[in-house]
Write an enzyme that holds these catalytic residues in place. Structure first.
Site, PDB file in Angstrom:
ATOM      1  N   THR A   1       0.823  -1.206   0.000  1.00 40.26           N
ATOM      2  CA  THR A   1       0.000   0.000   0.000  1.00 40.26           C
ATOM      3  C   THR A   1       0.863   1.263   0.000  1.00 40.26           C
ATOM      4  O   THR A   1       1.995   1.248   0.504  1.00 40.26           O
ATOM      5  CB  THR A   1      -0.892   0.005   1.261  1.00 40.26           C
ATOM      6  N   ASP A   2       0.295   2.363  -0.483  1.00 40.29           N
ATOM      7  CA  ASP A   2       1.007   3.657  -0.419  1.00 40.29           C
ATOM      8  C   ASP A   2       1.015   4.210   1.013  1.00 40.29           C
ATOM      9  O   ASP A   2       1.738   5.168   1.297  1.00 40.29           O
ATOM     10  CB  ASP A   2       0.384   4.674  -1.380  1.00 40.29           C
ATOM     11  N   GLU A   3       0.222   3.592   1.915  1.00 41.52           N
ATOM     12  CA  GLU A   3       0.130   4.132   3.279  1.00 41.52           C
ATOM     13  C   GLU A   3       1.454   3.982   4.041  1.00 41.52           C
ATOM     14  O   GLU A   3       1.663   4.640   5.058  1.00 41.52           O
ATOM     15  CB  GLU A   3      -1.041   3.489   4.034  1.00 41.52           C
TER      16      GLU A   3
ATOM     17  N   LYS B   1       2.317  -3.272   7.256  1.00 43.76           N
ATOM     18  CA  LYS B   1       2.619  -3.442   5.824  1.00 43.76           C
ATOM     19  C   LYS B   1       4.046  -2.980   5.532  1.00 43.76           C
ATOM     20  O   LYS B   1       4.762  -3.602   4.746  1.00 43.76           O
ATOM     21  CB  LYS B   1       1.620  -2.655   4.957  1.00 43.76           C
TER      22      LYS B   1
ATOM     23  N   TYR C   1      -1.931  -0.577  10.854  1.00 49.98           N
ATOM     24  CA  TYR C   1      -2.035  -1.235   9.540  1.00 49.98           C
ATOM     25  C   TYR C   1      -0.826  -0.905   8.675  1.00 49.98           C
ATOM     26  O   TYR C   1      -0.123  -1.798   8.180  1.00 49.98           O
ATOM     27  CB  TYR C   1      -3.322  -0.813   8.821  1.00 49.98           C
TER      28      TYR C   1
HETATM   29  P1  NAD Z   1      -9.293  -7.663   1.802  1.00 52.78           P
HETATM   30  O1  NAD Z   1      -9.345  -7.392   3.259  1.00 52.78           O
HETATM   31  O2  NAD Z   1     -10.493  -7.439   0.958  1.00 52.78           O
HETATM   32  O3  NAD Z   1      -8.832  -9.172   1.549  1.00 52.78           O
HETATM   33  C1  NAD Z   1      -7.829  -9.804   2.299  1.00 52.78           C
HETATM   34  C2  NAD Z   1      -7.934 -11.305   2.052  1.00 52.78           C
HETATM   35  O4  NAD Z   1      -6.903 -11.942   2.818  1.00 52.78           O
HETATM   36  C3  NAD Z   1      -9.270 -11.900   2.513  1.00 52.78           C
HETATM   37  O5  NAD Z   1      -9.785 -12.747   1.525  1.00 52.78           O
HETATM   38  C4  NAD Z   1      -8.896 -12.675   3.781  1.00 52.78           C
HETATM   39  O6  NAD Z   1      -9.726 -13.803   3.997  1.00 52.78           O
HETATM   40  C5  NAD Z   1      -7.456 -13.065   3.468  1.00 52.78           C
HETATM   41  N1  NAD Z   1      -6.683 -13.314   4.702  1.00 52.78           N
HETATM   42  C6  NAD Z   1      -6.627 -12.520   5.814  1.00 52.78           C
HETATM   43  N2  NAD Z   1      -5.850 -13.086   6.752  1.00 52.78           N
HETATM   44  C7  NAD Z   1      -5.363 -14.237   6.212  1.00 52.78           C
HETATM   45  C8  NAD Z   1      -4.492 -15.251   6.684  1.00 52.78           C
HETATM   46  N3  NAD Z   1      -3.963 -15.188   7.910  1.00 52.78           N
HETATM   47  N4  NAD Z   1      -4.203 -16.294   5.872  1.00 52.78           N
HETATM   48  C9  NAD Z   1      -4.751 -16.387   4.628  1.00 52.78           C
HETATM   49  N5  NAD Z   1      -5.596 -15.452   4.123  1.00 52.78           N
HETATM   50  C10 NAD Z   1      -5.902 -14.398   4.909  1.00 52.78           C
HETATM   51  O7  NAD Z   1      -8.052  -6.809   1.270  1.00 52.78           O
HETATM   52  P2  NAD Z   1      -7.847  -6.064  -0.121  1.00 52.78           P
HETATM   53  O8  NAD Z   1      -8.425  -4.721  -0.031  1.00 52.78           O
HETATM   54  O9  NAD Z   1      -8.247  -6.970  -1.218  1.00 52.78           O
HETATM   55  O10 NAD Z   1      -6.264  -5.912  -0.099  1.00 52.78           O
HETATM   56  C11 NAD Z   1      -5.425  -6.949  -0.618  1.00 52.78           C
HETATM   57  C12 NAD Z   1      -3.974  -6.531  -0.457  1.00 52.78           C
HETATM   58  O11 NAD Z   1      -3.738  -5.319  -1.160  1.00 52.78           O
HETATM   59  C13 NAD Z   1      -3.568  -6.280   0.989  1.00 52.78           C
HETATM   60  O12 NAD Z   1      -2.261  -6.787   1.167  1.00 52.78           O
HETATM   61  C14 NAD Z   1      -3.588  -4.758   1.130  1.00 52.78           C
HETATM   62  O13 NAD Z   1      -2.648  -4.336   2.079  1.00 52.78           O
HETATM   63  C15 NAD Z   1      -3.197  -4.341  -0.273  1.00 52.78           C
HETATM   64  N6  NAD Z   1      -3.730  -3.030  -0.712  1.00 52.78           N
HETATM   65  C16 NAD Z   1      -5.062  -2.739  -0.594  1.00 52.78           C
HETATM   66  C17 NAD Z   1      -5.543  -1.506  -1.050  1.00 52.78           C
HETATM   67  C18 NAD Z   1      -7.016  -1.156  -0.988  1.00 52.78           C
HETATM   68  O14 NAD Z   1      -7.386  -0.024  -1.313  1.00 52.78           O
HETATM   69  N7  NAD Z   1      -7.899  -2.062  -0.629  1.00 52.78           N
HETATM   70  C19 NAD Z   1      -4.666  -0.575  -1.612  1.00 52.78           C
HETATM   71  C20 NAD Z   1      -3.299  -0.917  -1.705  1.00 52.78           C
HETATM   72  C21 NAD Z   1      -2.849  -2.156  -1.269  1.00 52.78           C
HETATM   73  P1  TYD Z   2     -10.908   3.794   3.999  1.00 52.21           P
HETATM   74  O1  TYD Z   2     -11.832   3.292   2.941  1.00 52.21           O
HETATM   75  O2  TYD Z   2     -11.005   3.200   5.362  1.00 52.21           O
HETATM   76  O3  TYD Z   2      -9.419   3.687   3.420  1.00 52.21           O
HETATM   77  P2  TYD Z   2      -8.012   4.221   4.056  1.00 52.21           P
HETATM   78  O4  TYD Z   2      -8.205   4.666   5.435  1.00 52.21           O
HETATM   79  O5  TYD Z   2      -7.166   2.996   3.960  1.00 52.21           O
HETATM   80  O6  TYD Z   2      -7.578   5.324   3.140  1.00 52.21           O
HETATM   81  O7  TYD Z   2     -11.135   5.350   4.168  1.00 52.21           O
HETATM   82  C1  TYD Z   2     -10.958   6.249   3.087  1.00 52.21           C
HETATM   83  C2  TYD Z   2     -11.082   7.643   3.647  1.00 52.21           C
HETATM   84  O8  TYD Z   2     -12.424   7.863   4.106  1.00 52.21           O
HETATM   85  C3  TYD Z   2     -10.182   7.895   4.846  1.00 52.21           C
HETATM   86  O9  TYD Z   2      -9.715   9.246   4.813  1.00 52.21           O
HETATM   87  C4  TYD Z   2     -11.111   7.707   6.035  1.00 52.21           C
HETATM   88  C5  TYD Z   2     -12.453   8.179   5.490  1.00 52.21           C
HETATM   89  N1  TYD Z   2     -13.635   7.528   6.096  1.00 52.21           N
HETATM   90  C6  TYD Z   2     -14.672   8.298   6.615  1.00 52.21           C
HETATM   91  O10 TYD Z   2     -14.634   9.543   6.617  1.00 52.21           O
HETATM   92  N2  TYD Z   2     -15.760   7.645   7.152  1.00 52.21           N
HETATM   93  C7  TYD Z   2     -15.854   6.284   7.169  1.00 52.21           C
HETATM   94  O11 TYD Z   2     -16.861   5.744   7.692  1.00 52.21           O
HETATM   95  C8  TYD Z   2     -14.782   5.508   6.610  1.00 52.21           C
HETATM   96  C9  TYD Z   2     -14.831   4.001   6.629  1.00 52.21           C
HETATM   97  C10 TYD Z   2     -13.699   6.172   6.074  1.00 52.21           C
END
Ligand code: NAD
Ligand code: TYD
Length: 350
Positions: A130-132, A159, A155
């Site tokens: 993630t970019d975070e 990461k 989180y």
């Molecule tokens: P998500 O929470 O939707 O999915 C995570 C998956 O991992 C789920 O299917 C869960 O069952 C599985 N999982 C969790 N713990 C596990 C374990 N101990 N063993 C096996 N499987 C397990 O997450 P996502 O949003 O699809 O993100 C996927 C990846 O991409 C993550 O590594 C996250 O850090 C990264 N990422 C997400 C975003 C975003 O905006 N969602 C952006 C950048 C990077």
């Molecule tokens: P989120 O989807 O949780 O992603 P991230 O925190 O990983 O960027 O949140 C996106 C943005 O929206 C973040 O600035 C937090 C804000 N947010 C709210 O204002 N209200 C909410 O209920 C949630 C879930 C997020």
């Protein structure tokens, strides 16, 4: 045959990636390893589950013995690692589950790959991040691959730690790796704790929209299928040991994004103009809330020719339409109905 282990393939981004890989590469064998936590749903993959080149395995990346057995059973050429605890708010409530899955789970996978892979010829470990990890930006500037790490939530810290460990296995043991750091994704199959699916659900049910703090926090939104396309490109063409930033060049202040969503929802639900926006409720801020994320993805664009395909207002509308059309999916994931069904079906076997 090329065997790829995708971890976290039943989650939001992982399910889009699995769909892309299984359909695009009939000669590959794609193994989806997922624990099916609250965030993982096999319902996300019903269109590919019967394909010959796809196998689902339920299991936990925190379980090192299980991983050794899995690597012994399948001769993986590559790992694309997405499994993680992914929600910032949950990491504030319960950091330890993030440490276990995101850090220990990643090290377990690296160790299993290292033991199984011998001289690493033709192998690749791809870590999706993630970019975070870069922390927060002020009003201007972008995260590049050279930006120093400065994670600020449990989180993002977990990461960041896993990113460092993946790079350490490259430098110390010579493991072929690649890492990508991506901005906020949006689109179908995202668990409705994240901003957009939560707010779509709440608007539909005329519930309050909880905006954290002043709502002027900025995120760079990327259509999830564009992330999957980028992962495919980086897995196949990215340079060994490199990091690639992925972003949508699509910055929105939360409150502006929410207003845009509200207008779309008024239209789709055939409600009076402005009625969804009346649900906006400012609430207490998230502790340690990062002010702004924005990605400079020029390395990926220039080296590998990737660029986002979906513009934001189009993607926002497609997202809203998908959740409205799939209300049963939304009901099932929020009630835990899928987990109960799949956990009964798969038990805890490999
Ligand atoms: P998500 O929470 O939707 O999915 C995570 C998956 O991992 C789920 O299917 C869960 O069952 C599985 N999982 C969790 N713990 C596990 C374990 N101990 N063993 C096996 N499987 C397990 O997450 P996502 O949003 O699809 O993100 C996927 C990846 O991409 C993550 O590594 C996250 O850090 C990264 N990422 C997400 C975003 C975003 O905006 N969602 C952006 C950048 C990077
Ligand atoms: P989120 O989807 O949780 O992603 P991230 O925190 O990983 O960027 O949140 C996106 C943005 O929206 C973040 O600035 C937090 C804000 N947010 C709210 O204002 N209200 C909410 O209920 C949630 C879930 C997020």
């Amino acid at each position: 045959m090329h065997h790829i282990l995708v971890t976290g393939g039943a989650g939001f981004i992982g399910s889009h990636l699995i769909r892309l890989l299984v359909n695009k590469y009939p000669d590959y064998h794609i193994v989806n390893l997922d624990l099916l936590t609250y965030a993982g749903n096999l319902e996300n993959l019903t269109d590919v589950e019967h394909k010959d080149n796809y196998t689902f395995v339920k299991g936990d990346i925190v379980d090192d013995k299980f991983l050794d057995e899995l690597f012994a059973k399948y001769n993986f050429d590559g790992v694309i690692h997405l499994a993680a605890e992914s929600h910032v708010d949950r990491s504030i409530e319960d950091p330890m589950s993030f440490i276990k899955t995101n850090i220990i789970g990643t090290v377990n996978l690296l160790n299993a790959a290292r033991k199984a892979w011998g001289d690493y010829e033709g192998k690749r470990f791809y870590h999706v991040s993630t970019d975070e990890v870069y922390g927060t930006l002020g009003e201007t500037g972008f995260f590049t691959e050279e930006t120093s790490y400065d994670p600020r939530s449990p989180y993002s810290s977990s990461k960041a730690s896993s990113d460092h460990l993946v790079r350490a296995y490259h430098h110390t043991y010579g493991m072929p790796i690649v890492v990508s750091n991506c901005s906020n994704n949006y689109g179908p199959y995202q668990f409705p704790e994240k901003l957009l699916p939560l707010f779509i659900h709440n608007i539909k049910n005329k519930k309050a929209l909880p905006v954290y703090g002043d709502g002027k926090y900025t995120r760079d939104w990327l259509w999830v299928e564009d992330h999957a396309i980028a992962i495919d490109k980086i897995y196949h063409e990215g340079r060994n040991g490199e990091t690639y930033n992925i972003g949508g060049n699509n910055e929105w202040k939360n409150i502006d994004l929410i207003h845009a969503l509200c207008e779309i929802m008024d239209d789709l639900l055939d409600r009076d103009e402005g009625s969804s926006a009346e649900l906006i409720t400012y609430v207490k801020d998230r502790p340690g809330h990062d002010r702004r994320y924005a990605i400079d993805a020029s390395k990926l664009m220039n080296e590998l020719g990737w660029e986002p395909t979906i513009k934001s207002t189009e993607g926002l509308r497609k997202t809203a339409e998908w959740y409205l059309e799939n209300s049963e999916w939304l009901e099932n994931v929020t009630s835990g109905a899928y987990q109960k069904y799949y956990l009964k079906q798969y038990g805890s076997e490999v």
